[in-house]
Design a protein around this motif. Structure first.
Motif, short mmCIF file in Angstrom:
data_model
loop_
_atom_site.label_atom_id
_atom_site.label_comp_id
_atom_site.label_asym_id
_atom_site.label_seq_id
_atom_site.Cartn_x
_atom_site.Cartn_y
_atom_site.Cartn_z
N SER A 33 0.78 -1.31 -0.08
CA SER A 33 0.07 -0.01 -0.03
C SER A 33 0.69 1.27 -0.07
CB SER A 33 -0.85 -0.03 1.37
OG SER A 33 -0.05 -0.06 2.48
N GLY A 34 2.27 0.99 0.08
CA GLY A 34 3.14 2.14 -0.19
C GLY A 34 3.60 2.89 1.24
N ASN A 35 3.46 2.31 2.41
CA ASN A 35 4.02 2.39 3.67
C ASN A 35 5.32 2.19 3.51
OD1 ASN A 35 1.61 3.40 4.78
ND2 ASN A 35 1.32 1.35 5.36
N THR A 36 6.31 3.02 4.07
CA THR A 36 7.68 2.86 3.95
C THR A 36 8.47 2.72 5.44
OG1 THR A 36 8.29 5.40 3.77
CG2 THR A 36 7.87 4.05 1.74
N TYR A 37 9.40 2.07 5.44
CA TYR A 37 10.14 1.67 6.65
C TYR A 37 11.76 1.59 6.11
CZ TYR A 37 5.72 -0.30 7.25
OH TYR A 37 4.24 -0.66 7.23
N TYR A 38 12.42 2.17 7.32
CA TYR A 38 14.25 2.45 7.07
C TYR A 38 14.80 2.20 8.33
CZ TYR A 38 12.34 5.19 3.07
OH TYR A 38 11.67 5.76 2.00
N THR A 39 16.09 1.69 8.08
CA THR A 39 16.87 1.60 9.24
C THR A 39 17.27 3.00 9.59
OG1 THR A 39 18.64 0.30 10.11
CG2 THR A 39 18.97 1.14 7.63
N ASN A 40 17.72 3.12 10.79
CA ASN A 40 18.03 4.45 11.17
C ASN A 40 19.02 4.95 10.61
OD1 ASN A 40 16.03 4.26 13.25
ND2 ASN A 40 17.26 3.84 14.81
N SER A 41 20.15 4.41 10.46
CA SER A 41 21.28 4.94 9.70
C SER A 41 21.26 5.52 8.07
CB SER A 41 22.49 3.86 9.65
OG SER A 41 21.96 2.78 8.90
N VAL A 42 19.90 5.12 7.46
CA VAL A 42 19.71 5.56 6.23
C VAL A 42 18.47 6.39 5.95
CG1 VAL A 42 20.81 3.57 5.20
CG2 VAL A 42 18.09 3.68 5.27
#
Length: 123
Positions: free
Chosen positions: A54-63
């Protein structure tokens, strides 16, 4: 069976940018969650970013704040825009697809993997 092919890696100076692409075939791309992982020499493969169907995004803290994941369902492609690159971003970057992850950050919830593309950031 889903096939994933990454492209866009290369050599870039610190502070530069690259855009990785991952083209998918053989499945219903729009129904998959997609993720990017990376593996530096001598280290484990780590989560970088993910995007849900659905387009939700997730990132690791370093990026977070430097990288952006996006998807184009019409092209069956997921992208990773990488800005302000650092030498510590040097790694092989892998694209992965999941039919329904319980966690976006854990490798075991991804069903299909690409072969990887090398990103090298020089200082």
């Amino acid at each position: 069976q889903v096939q994933l092919v990454e492209s866009g890696g290369g050599l870039v100076q610190a502070g530069g940018s690259l855009r990785l692409s991952c083209a998918a075939s053989g499945g219903t791309f729009s129904s998959y969650a997609m993720g990017w992982f990376r593996q530096a020499p001598g280290k484990e493969r780590d989560f970088v970013a993910a995007i849900s169907w659905s387009g939700n995004t997730y990132y690791t803290n370093s990026v977070a704040g430097r990288f952006t994941i996006s998807r184009d369902n019409a092209k069956n492609t997921v992208y990773l825009q990488m800005n302000s690159l650092k030498p510590e971003d040097t790694a092989v970057y892998y694209c992965a697809a999941s039919r329904g992850p319980s966690s976006y950050t854990l490798m075991r919830y991804y069903d299909y993997w690409g072969q990887g593309t090398q990103v090298t950031v020089s200082s």
